[in-house]
Design a protein around this motif. Structure first.
Motif, PDB file in Angstrom:
ATOM      1  N   ARG A 127       0.537  -0.599   0.311  1.00 41.22           N
ATOM      2  CA  ARG A 127       0.567   0.082   0.003  1.00 41.22           C
ATOM      3  C   ARG A 127       0.720   0.852   0.299  1.00 41.22           C
ATOM      4  N   ARG A 128       2.003   1.315   0.711  1.00 43.99           N
ATOM      5  CA  ARG A 128       2.419   2.973   0.819  1.00 43.99           C
ATOM      6  C   ARG A 128       3.434   2.605  -0.239  1.00 43.99           C
ATOM      7  N   GLY A 129       4.207   1.627  -0.555  1.00 37.37           N
ATOM      8  CA  GLY A 129       4.393   1.345  -2.114  1.00 37.37           C
ATOM      9  C   GLY A 129       3.671   2.210  -3.201  1.00 37.37           C
ATOM     10  N   LEU A 130       2.560   1.305  -3.452  1.00 37.25           N
ATOM     11  CA  LEU A 130       1.757   2.082  -4.711  1.00 37.25           C
ATOM     12  C   LEU A 130       1.596   3.589  -4.683  1.00 37.25           C
ATOM     13  N   ILE A 131       1.380   4.074  -3.162  1.00 38.59           N
ATOM     14  CA  ILE A 131       0.575   5.111  -2.648  1.00 38.59           C
ATOM     15  C   ILE A 131       2.133   6.636  -3.587  1.00 38.59           C
ATOM     16  N   VAL A 132       3.023   6.371  -2.936  1.00 35.40           N
ATOM     17  CA  VAL A 132       4.370   6.493  -3.139  1.00 35.40           C
ATOM     18  C   VAL A 132       4.348   6.839  -5.304  1.00 35.40           C
ATOM     19  N   GLY A 133       4.403   5.530  -5.566  1.00 34.35           N
ATOM     20  CA  GLY A 133       4.441   5.180  -7.220  1.00 34.35           C
ATOM     21  C   GLY A 133       3.917   6.263  -7.506  1.00 34.35           C
ATOM     22  N   ALA A 134       2.397   6.228  -6.815  1.00 28.90           N
ATOM     23  CA  ALA A 134       1.479   7.290  -7.356  1.00 28.90           C
ATOM     24  C   ALA A 134       1.463   8.462  -7.542  1.00 28.90           C
ATOM     25  N   MET A 135       1.881   8.989  -6.848  1.00 29.91           N
ATOM     26  CA  MET A 135       2.765  10.568  -6.132  1.00 29.91           C
ATOM     27  C   MET A 135       3.646  10.590  -8.038  1.00 29.91           C
ATOM     28  N   ILE A 136       4.508  10.490  -7.498  1.00 30.32           N
ATOM     29  CA  ILE A 136       5.084  10.685  -8.138  1.00 30.32           C
ATOM     30  C   ILE A 136       4.469  10.649  -9.916  1.00 30.32           C
ATOM     31  N   ALA A 137       3.411   9.343 -10.166  1.00 32.88           N
ATOM     32  CA  ALA A 137       2.849   9.388 -12.088  1.00 32.88           C
ATOM     33  C   ALA A 137       2.458  10.755 -11.571  1.00 32.88           C
ATOM     34  N   SER A 138       1.136  10.735 -11.001  1.00 27.99           N
ATOM     35  CA  SER A 138       0.531  12.229 -10.390  1.00 27.99           C
ATOM     36  C   SER A 138       1.104  13.244 -10.165  1.00 27.99           C
ATOM     37  N   LEU A 139       1.880  13.812 -10.168  1.00 23.27           N
ATOM     38  CA  LEU A 139       3.020  14.902  -9.710  1.00 23.27           C
ATOM     39  C   LEU A 139       3.374  14.814 -11.391  1.00 23.27           C
ATOM     40  N   ALA A 140       4.163  14.175 -12.333  1.00 23.10           N
ATOM     41  CA  ALA A 140       4.953  14.068 -13.023  1.00 23.10           C
ATOM     42  C   ALA A 140       3.704  14.397 -14.536  1.00 23.10           C
ATOM     43  N   GLY A 141       2.296  14.098 -14.404  1.00 17.50           N
ATOM     44  CA  GLY A 141       1.024  14.477 -15.421  1.00 17.50           C
ATOM     45  C   GLY A 141       1.010  15.114 -14.986  1.00 17.50           C
ATOM     46  N   ILE A 142       0.955  16.094 -13.494  1.00 16.39           N
ATOM     47  CA  ILE A 142       0.361  17.351 -13.400  1.00 16.39           C
ATOM     48  C   ILE A 142       1.438  18.232 -14.373  1.00 16.39           C
ATOM     49  N   ALA A 143       2.497  18.444 -13.734  1.00 16.26           N
ATOM     50  CA  ALA A 143       3.876  19.034 -14.098  1.00 16.26           C
ATOM     51  C   ALA A 143       4.034  18.526 -16.010  1.00 16.26           C
ATOM     52  N   LEU A 184      -8.212   7.902   0.291  1.00 15.70           N
ATOM     53  CA  LEU A 184      -9.578   7.896   1.299  1.00 15.70           C
ATOM     54  C   LEU A 184      -9.922   7.147   2.452  1.00 15.70           C
ATOM     55  N   GLN A 185      -9.144   5.780   2.300  1.00 12.03           N
ATOM     56  CA  GLN A 185      -9.862   5.047   3.652  1.00 12.03           C
ATOM     57  C   GLN A 185      -8.734   6.000   4.225  1.00 12.03           C
ATOM     58  N   SER A 186      -8.351   6.951   4.368  1.00  7.57           N
ATOM     59  CA  SER A 186      -7.419   6.730   5.247  1.00  7.57           C
ATOM     60  C   SER A 186      -8.123   8.264   5.855  1.00  7.57           C
ATOM     61  N   VAL A 187      -8.790   9.013   4.893  1.00  7.31           N
ATOM     62  CA  VAL A 187      -9.388  10.350   5.004  1.00  7.31           C
ATOM     63  C   VAL A 187     -10.793  10.050   5.725  1.00  7.31           C
ATOM     64  N   VAL A 188     -10.848   9.337   5.574  1.00  4.29           N
ATOM     65  CA  VAL A 188     -12.500   9.270   6.847  1.00  4.29           C
ATOM     66  C   VAL A 188     -12.460   8.178   7.412  1.00  4.29           C
ATOM     67  N   PHE A 196      -5.093  14.026   7.497  1.00  5.97           N
ATOM     68  CA  PHE A 196      -4.732  15.404   6.365  1.00  5.97           C
ATOM     69  C   PHE A 196      -3.605  15.443   5.460  1.00  5.97           C
ATOM     70  N   ARG A 197      -2.539  14.241   5.722  1.00  6.59           N
ATOM     71  CA  ARG A 197      -1.818  14.293   4.949  1.00  6.59           C
ATOM     72  C   ARG A 197      -2.058  13.365   3.578  1.00  6.59           C
ATOM     73  N   ASN A 198      -3.299  12.967   3.942  1.00  5.03           N
ATOM     74  CA  ASN A 198      -3.379  11.417   2.966  1.00  5.03           C
ATOM     75  C   ASN A 198      -4.891  12.512   2.618  1.00  5.03           C
ATOM     76  N   ALA A 199      -5.419  13.320   2.816  1.00  7.76           N
ATOM     77  CA  ALA A 199      -6.507  14.807   2.070  1.00  7.76           C
ATOM     78  C   ALA A 199      -5.287  14.886   0.537  1.00  7.76           C
ATOM     79  N   ILE A 200      -3.899  15.506   1.115  1.00  9.04           N
ATOM     80  CA  ILE A 200      -3.891  16.353   0.357  1.00  9.04           C
ATOM     81  C   ILE A 200      -2.913  15.125  -1.501  1.00  9.04           C
ATOM     82  N   ALA A 201      -2.669  14.064  -0.345  1.00 10.04           N
ATOM     83  CA  ALA A 201      -2.256  12.621  -1.429  1.00 10.04           C
ATOM     84  C   ALA A 201      -3.574  12.557  -2.055  1.00 10.04           C
ATOM     85  N   PHE A 202      -4.972  12.678  -1.845  1.00 14.21           N
ATOM     86  CA  PHE A 202      -5.652  11.991  -2.386  1.00 14.21           C
ATOM     87  C   PHE A 202      -6.424  13.714  -3.594  1.00 14.21           C
TER      88      PHE A 202
END
Length: 423
Positions: A127-143, A184-188, A196-202
């Protein structure tokens, strides 16, 4: 690595030294993170999973009888693909496609065996690895989409859509759904700081999904999130927990709508959103459109026991199948055409049996199961055959099935002794 060495243990009979456990858990984390980077081949995910296979087998990974039906189905599925590919073995792309299919099958069995032991800790690392990978892919796409990286627009976008570290915006959007569900699970349900940290990531992951302009990913996120949250409410242990999930879900929905409204105030985003949100796309309509091809292809499948071979559908129609179930029939004939839906639907059917099982990894299971169902549904309108994260989820689910059954069969005092010994 330090976290991996001290992570909680599941109710599984693993007796590996702490250093080996730490290495195994770190490899699981790395596999989760690397699956987000697939714009090059071989991708880092292939290299990581191959390395992990060697090291896990060298340190005691074992096949279990419960996985034999899964193994048999995967072998028969790929035998069908291989038979269908025989007339086209002179084409490198066909050979590569078949070899990739076999490799995806290997990863399913690998993750099933891995997640069946030390389940709680390894799931946490995945789960932690997938979130890190998702953040890398997301930030790359947004940038890339907002021209924040010099020269990054051409590399990180495709057809004016964010693709990040993927080759296709549709695959980016689909991959991000599971990490979005985890956050989202962490947020709720978690305490304020972690929530809060996971809300930013979400928010970041959701923005990347929006900018991928994948209609399937938009709908997939909404449907799978709603399904997962409903399961969380139904499986909650207290009324207070259920109330918190419902309240936080409403707040998250309001904030998401506000975010979308702000983004749609940007002209380029609004124009692309309007274009992609339309249901009258030219490639969907007509006799040879997406859905017309499905009907014609189904008629061909009934008449061709051995199919037409991998990657050959476009020689009969303007585009590929965009339907994984139909593609199984076309690529591997009746053998693969029967095995592929059987594999997906039986896995999903079994999955419903474990929704209410009280195990330490129940929350992670609800997210993975929901995301798996989302991709299974998406497989009717797009080719998901070689999506690494789909096969990873399938193997992980089977590993959790086995771990849950063992947990239920293990006496409570033995579980307590194993947990104490591991810690």
């Amino acid at each position: 690595m330090a976290y991996a060495a001290t992570a909680g243990t599941s109710h599984s009979p693993t007796s590996a030294p702490s250093g080996v456990l730490a290495l195994q858990r770190a490899l699981v984390w790395l596999a989760g993170a690397s699956v987000a980077i697939v714009f090059i081949e071989p991708s880092p995910y292939e290299l990581v999973t191959l390395t992990a296979c060697v090291l896990f087998f060298a340190t005691g990974l074992r096949m279990q009888l419960v996985f034999m039906p899964l193994l048999f189905t995967l072998i028969v599925l790929n035998v069908g693909y291989s038979i269908g590919a025989v007339p086209f073995l002179d084409k490198p792309e066909v050979v590569n496609w078949v070899l990739t299919s076999w490799y995806m099958a290997v990863t399913v069995i690998f993750f099933a065996m891995v997640m069946s032991e030390d389940t709680e800790a390894r799931l946490d690392m995945l789960r932690r690895g997938l979130i890190v990978g998702a953040m890398i892919a997301s930030l790359a796409g947004i940038a890339g989409y907002f021209h924040l990286v010099p020269g990054g627009y051409d590399l990180l976008t495709l057809y004016d859509r964010a693709r990040g570290t993927f080759k296709d915006p549709n695959v980016l959007g689909a991959f991000l759904i599971l990490p979005a569900l985890f956050t989202l699970q962490s947020v709720v349900s978690d305490r304020f700081g972690k929530a809060f940290r996971n809300a930013i990531a979400f928010g970041i992951i959701s923005l990347a999904i929006l900018l991928s302009f994948s209609r399937a990913a938009w709908g997939g996120l909404i449907v799978t999130a709603a399904f997962m949250l409903a399961l969380m409410v139904f499986t909650s242990r207290s009324q207070a927990q259920r109330s918190r999930i419902i309240v936080m879900t409403l707040i998250a929905a309001i904030l998401a709508v506000a975010l979308v409204a702000v983004l749609l105030s940007i002209g380029s985003v609004a124009d692309m959103f309007k274009q992609r949100a339309s249901f009258d796309q030219s490639y969907d309509e007509g006799r040879f459109g997406r859905f017309g091809r499905h009907i014609l292809g189904a008629q061909m499948a009934l008449e061709l026991p051995f199919g037409i071979g991998p990657l050959q559908f476009h020689t009969y129609f303007p585009e590929d199948t965009h339907n994984s179930f139909l593609n199984a029939f076309m690529s591997g004939g009746w053998i693969s055409g029967i095995c592929y839906p059987a594999l997906v639907f039986v896995s999903a059917f079994i999955g419903f049996r474990y929704v209410y099982k009280r195990v330490p990894w129940q929350r992670d299971y609800l997210a993975i199961f929901s995301a798996f169902l989302g991709i299974a549904g998406e497989s009717f309108i797009i080719d998901t055959d070689h999506w690494r994260h789909f096969w990873m989820m399938l193997g992980t689910m089977w590993g959790m099935y086995a771990a849950t059954e063992r947990t239920r069969a293990t006496p409570a005092d033995v579980i307590s002794d194993e947990t104490s010994a591991a810690s």
